[in-house]
Design a protein around this motif. Structure first.
Motif, mmCIF file in Angstrom:
data_model
loop_
_atom_site.group_PDB
_atom_site.id
_atom_site.type_symbol
_atom_site.label_atom_id
_atom_site.label_comp_id
_atom_site.label_asym_id
_atom_site.label_seq_id
_atom_site.Cartn_x
_atom_site.Cartn_y
_atom_site.Cartn_z
ATOM 1 N N HIS A 128 0.856 -1.190 0.000
ATOM 2 C CA HIS A 128 0.000 0.000 0.000
ATOM 3 C C HIS A 128 0.884 1.230 0.000
ATOM 4 N N ASP A 129 0.533 2.164 -0.851
ATOM 5 C CA ASP A 129 1.253 3.446 -0.930
ATOM 6 C C ASP A 129 0.203 4.518 -0.636
ATOM 7 N N VAL A 130 -0.046 4.727 0.646
ATOM 8 C CA VAL A 130 -1.226 5.526 1.017
ATOM 9 C C VAL A 130 -0.821 6.837 1.684
ATOM 10 N N SER A 131 -1.705 7.822 1.556
ATOM 11 C CA SER A 131 -1.464 9.076 2.271
ATOM 12 C C SER A 131 -2.718 9.480 3.032
ATOM 13 N N VAL A 132 -2.481 10.141 4.149
ATOM 14 C CA VAL A 132 -3.559 10.731 4.962
ATOM 15 C C VAL A 132 -3.020 12.072 5.444
ATOM 16 N N PRO A 133 -3.888 12.932 5.996
ATOM 17 C CA PRO A 133 -3.332 14.136 6.602
ATOM 18 C C PRO A 133 -2.246 13.715 7.610
ATOM 19 N N VAL A 134 -1.146 14.450 7.626
ATOM 20 C CA VAL A 134 0.030 14.032 8.409
ATOM 21 C C VAL A 134 -0.361 13.663 9.842
ATOM 22 N N SER A 135 -1.267 14.436 10.416
ATOM 23 C CA SER A 135 -1.636 14.222 11.824
ATOM 24 C C SER A 135 -2.311 12.862 12.049
ATOM 25 N N ARG A 136 -2.788 12.236 10.983
ATOM 26 C CA ARG A 136 -3.541 10.988 11.158
ATOM 27 C C ARG A 136 -2.719 9.730 10.878
ATOM 28 N N ILE A 137 -1.428 9.909 10.632
ATOM 29 C CA ILE A 137 -0.577 8.735 10.351
ATOM 30 C C ILE A 137 -0.602 7.715 11.510
ATOM 31 N N PRO A 138 -0.451 8.148 12.768
ATOM 32 C CA PRO A 138 -0.471 7.138 13.839
ATOM 33 C C PRO A 138 -1.775 6.349 13.859
ATOM 34 N N GLU A 139 -2.890 7.033 13.628
ATOM 35 C CA GLU A 139 -4.192 6.367 13.605
ATOM 36 C C GLU A 139 -4.265 5.368 12.444
ATOM 37 N N LEU A 140 -3.739 5.780 11.288
ATOM 38 C CA LEU A 140 -3.729 4.892 10.132
ATOM 39 C C LEU A 140 -2.989 3.600 10.458
ATOM 40 N N ILE A 141 -1.799 3.746 11.051
ATOM 41 C CA ILE A 141 -0.987 2.554 11.326
ATOM 42 C C ILE A 141 -1.669 1.678 12.377
ATOM 43 N N GLU A 142 -2.205 2.302 13.420
ATOM 44 C CA GLU A 142 -2.803 1.509 14.487
ATOM 45 C C GLU A 142 -4.098 0.834 14.020
ATOM 46 N N ARG A 143 -4.981 1.617 13.453
ATOM 47 C CA ARG A 143 -6.267 1.032 13.034
ATOM 48 C C ARG A 143 -6.078 0.070 11.868
ATOM 49 N N GLY A 144 -5.136 0.409 10.960
ATOM 50 C CA GLY A 144 -4.880 -0.474 9.814
ATOM 51 C C GLY A 144 -4.339 -1.819 10.277
ATOM 52 N N SER A 145 -3.397 -1.793 11.219
ATOM 53 C CA SER A 145 -2.817 -3.051 11.717
ATOM 54 C C SER A 145 -3.884 -3.867 12.423
ATOM 55 N N GLN A 146 -4.697 -3.196 13.262
ATOM 56 C CA GLN A 146 -5.755 -3.917 13.987
ATOM 57 C C GLN A 146 -6.743 -4.559 13.020
ATOM 58 N N ALA A 147 -7.166 -3.790 12.032
ATOM 59 C CA ALA A 147 -8.180 -4.304 11.102
ATOM 60 C C ALA A 147 -7.632 -5.487 10.302
ATOM 61 N N LEU A 148 -6.382 -5.391 9.877
ATOM 62 C CA LEU A 148 -5.812 -6.500 9.096
ATOM 63 C C LEU A 148 -5.630 -7.742 9.965
ATOM 64 N N ARG A 149 -5.146 -7.517 11.203
ATOM 65 C CA ARG A 149 -4.884 -8.692 12.065
ATOM 66 C C ARG A 149 -6.190 -9.330 12.532
ATOM 67 N N ALA A 150 -7.255 -8.531 12.609
ATOM 68 C CA ALA A 150 -8.544 -9.113 12.993
ATOM 69 C C ALA A 150 -8.992 -10.108 11.920
ATOM 70 N N ARG A 151 -8.657 -9.805 10.672
ATOM 71 C CA ARG A 151 -9.071 -10.669 9.563
ATOM 72 C C ARG A 151 -8.036 -11.761 9.293
ATOM 73 N N PHE A 152 -6.741 -11.388 9.391
ATOM 74 C CA PHE A 152 -5.632 -12.329 9.107
ATOM 75 C C PHE A 152 -4.673 -12.297 10.307
ATOM 76 N N PRO A 153 -4.921 -13.137 11.323
ATOM 77 C CA PRO A 153 -4.182 -13.008 12.585
ATOM 78 C C PRO A 153 -2.661 -13.115 12.446
ATOM 79 N N ASP A 154 -2.157 -13.861 11.446
ATOM 80 C CA ASP A 154 -0.704 -14.074 11.373
ATOM 81 C C ASP A 154 0.018 -13.082 10.482
ATOM 82 N N LEU A 155 -0.668 -12.073 10.038
ATOM 83 C CA LEU A 155 -0.074 -11.183 9.042
ATOM 84 C C LEU A 155 1.170 -10.460 9.573
#
Ligand code: FAD
Ligand code: ZN
Length: 478
Positions: free
Chosen positions: A355-382
């Motif tokens: 993924h080559d994604v952008s968000v407002p700079v202030s939202r990068i931590p949220e992107l990483i945290e929520r993105g990791s959680q959402a992916l691991r909820a679906r694919f636990p070993d990712l």
């Protein structure tokens, strides 16, 4: 050759190209075609009808005219380092790859106007060197700079590691020369800083990924060359602290902050495994790192002192956990090489859903945290790696299976993974393609996330400039 041999119209086109450009400029043997037929990741493969290697704008124009007459589609190709398979032809041996590699002259460098005119096939590093030899800076900088070409950089509107200070490729161009879909040549090689005479046509071709015409040359902006710099690798507790550090740097050194990259620890683990000339510059392990560089055209400013005092404050306030400041130009280059080689080390490790994604700079931590959680909820070993241009709000957020043996499974789930991450990015007000473009691999995401009106406007522009639909079909637009 079999697909060509069995199709008289294609055979005739190849003969006409050979007659016009000379046989050595038209490759047709499968061994010669191989390198042009596959993308950097080794995942998209096509079969070109031929690879044409013109040496001049006139030869590009002649190639396009012949292809247009024959109704053959054209795929422009630069250094073939793109990340979205935009330079790969279809697999039915019907498309002509036009390689710009032989158009590699720097036509001129104008010191008074701070401009450089380069042909599209100039390798980015060669342009940087030519600018440096004239005590100037060409400010585009990215990991593939030793092989990517300026025509490819402009066609993907490349970003890289100095966007924070100088902007992306679009910000570094004053004029273009383009061969249009009917073979006519638009000479827009103006080096003006100001020119408000109607629509700014060059902007259409920048970032168009070869779907509107072939860029053959560009007038590039040069900047004063920095005379001093300070570079540091800083361990931080988490991405929020990295953001705090960005604010701190901005407050302390303003525009002198040239780049600020975020790197997750597992990127370094993979780097040290596959490229053993690199070793950990810090004595302990940390989860997150920031690579930061300040630079200035004055030598009278003590950037090292500013770096030291900023980091001292950051260590005291808990924004930083540890840091190393490069003690020499060589050490700074090694720190940057570590950053630049992360994509190559990742490639050697295993296939990734990138993924080559952008968000407002202030939202990068949220992107990483929520993105990791959402992916691991679906694919636990990712496995998830995150690295990239924090200062621009642009992160490469890549996912793979826990074990290399399972990697192919993850690639088979690419669409599901895309949809989880891209949907989150859209809710955060971001973009699903920040700097790599769309190419082949993300064209379907355009249909999902662009508004119908935006898509319709893009299709209208495409029809106006390429009515026959022969310029890199299937790329960018769904
Ligand atoms: P290609 O891959 O050859 O082509 C890319 C697209 O442009 C294709 O659609 C092609 O048809 C079109 N094209 C090429 N030349 C022309 C032309 N003359 N006229 C019209 N269309 C043309 N990108 C970033 O933005 N930032 C980064 O930090 C970054 N880091 C990278 C690191 C590595 C190790 C690698 C391998 C890639 C990286 N990239 C990065 C991807 C980036 O898009 C490319 O490296 C570069 O900009 C593409 O240039 P190229 O000459 O290789 O183009
Ligand atoms: Zn990048």
């Amino acid at each position: 050759m079999s697909a060509v041999a069995s199709n008289p119209a294609r055979q005739a086109l190849v003969r006409a190209l050979q007659a016009t450009l000379g046989p050595s400029a038209v490759l047709t043997e499968s061994g010669d075609l191989a390198a042009y037929a596959v993308d950097w990741r080794g995942r998209a493969r096509g079969v070109p009808l031929a690879v044409v290697r013109p040496a001049s704008t006139a030869e590009v124009a002649a190639t396009v005219r012949l292809c247009a007459q024959a109704g053959a589609a054209i795929v422009p190709q630069g250094g073939n380092s793109g990340q979205c398979a935009g330079a790969v032809p279809s697999s039915d041996a019907s498309q002509v790859v036009v390689s710009l590699a032989r158009m590699n002259r720097i036509r001129s460098l104008d010191e008074q106007n701070n401009t450089l005119v380069a042909e599209a096939g100039c390798v980015l590093a060669n342009i940087q060197e030519a600018a440096a030899a004239a005590d100037r800076l060409f400010a585009l900088s990215l990991g593939a700079e030793g092989s990517c070409q300026i025509g490819g950089n402009l066609s993907t509107n490349a970003g890289g590691t100095a966007v924070l200070r100088y902007g992306n490729a679009r910000d570094l161009v004053l004029g273009l020369e383009v061969v249009l879909a009917d073979g006519s040549v638009w000479d827009g090689l103006r080096g003006l800083r100001k020119d408000n005479t109607g629509y700014d046509l060059k902007q259409l071709f920048i970032g168009a990924e070869g779907t509107l015409g072939i860029i053959t040359a560009a007038v590039l902006k040069l900047h004063p060359r920095p005379k001093s710099s300070a570079t540091a690798l800083i361990a931080v507790p988490n991405p929020s602290a990295a953001l705090g550090l960005l604010d701190r740097f901005r407050a302390e050194c303003g525009d002198r902050l040239t780049g600020l990259e975020l790197i997750s620890r597992n990127c370094f683990d993979i780097l040290f495994k596959h490229i053993p000339r690199f070793t950990d510059p810090l004595s302990a392990r940390y989860e997150w790192y920031v690579l930061a560089e300040m630079s200035d055209t004055l030598t009278s400013v003590d950037l090292r002192a500013i770096m030291e005092s900023t980091l001292q404050d950051a260590l005291e306030s808990g924004l930083a956990l540890d840091a190393v400041i490069a003690g020499s130009q060589g050490q700074a280059e090694t720190l940057w090489a570590m950053r630049d080689e992360i994509p190559e080390a990742n490639r050697r490790e295993t296939p990734w859903v990138r993924h080559d994604v952008s968000v407002p700079v202030s939202r990068i931590p949220e992107l990483i945290e929520r993105g990791s959680q959402a992916l691991r909820a679906r694919f636990p070993d990712l496995r998830i790696v995150a690295f990239g241009h924090l200062g621009d709000g642009n992160i490469h957020f890549n996912a793979s299976s826990a074990l290399p043996a399972g990697a192919e499974d993850v690639i088979a789930r690419q669409e599901e993974i895309y949809s989880i991450v891209h949907a989150l990015v859209m809710t955060l007000g971001g973009s699903f393609s920040a700097e790599h473009g769309i190419g082949l691999v993300k064209a379907h995401e355009m249909a999902r996330y662009k508004s119908p009106l935006e898509l319709e406007l893009m299709h209208r522009i495409k029809r106006a400039l390429d009515p026959g639909g022969l310029m890199n079909p299937g790329k960018v637009l769904p």
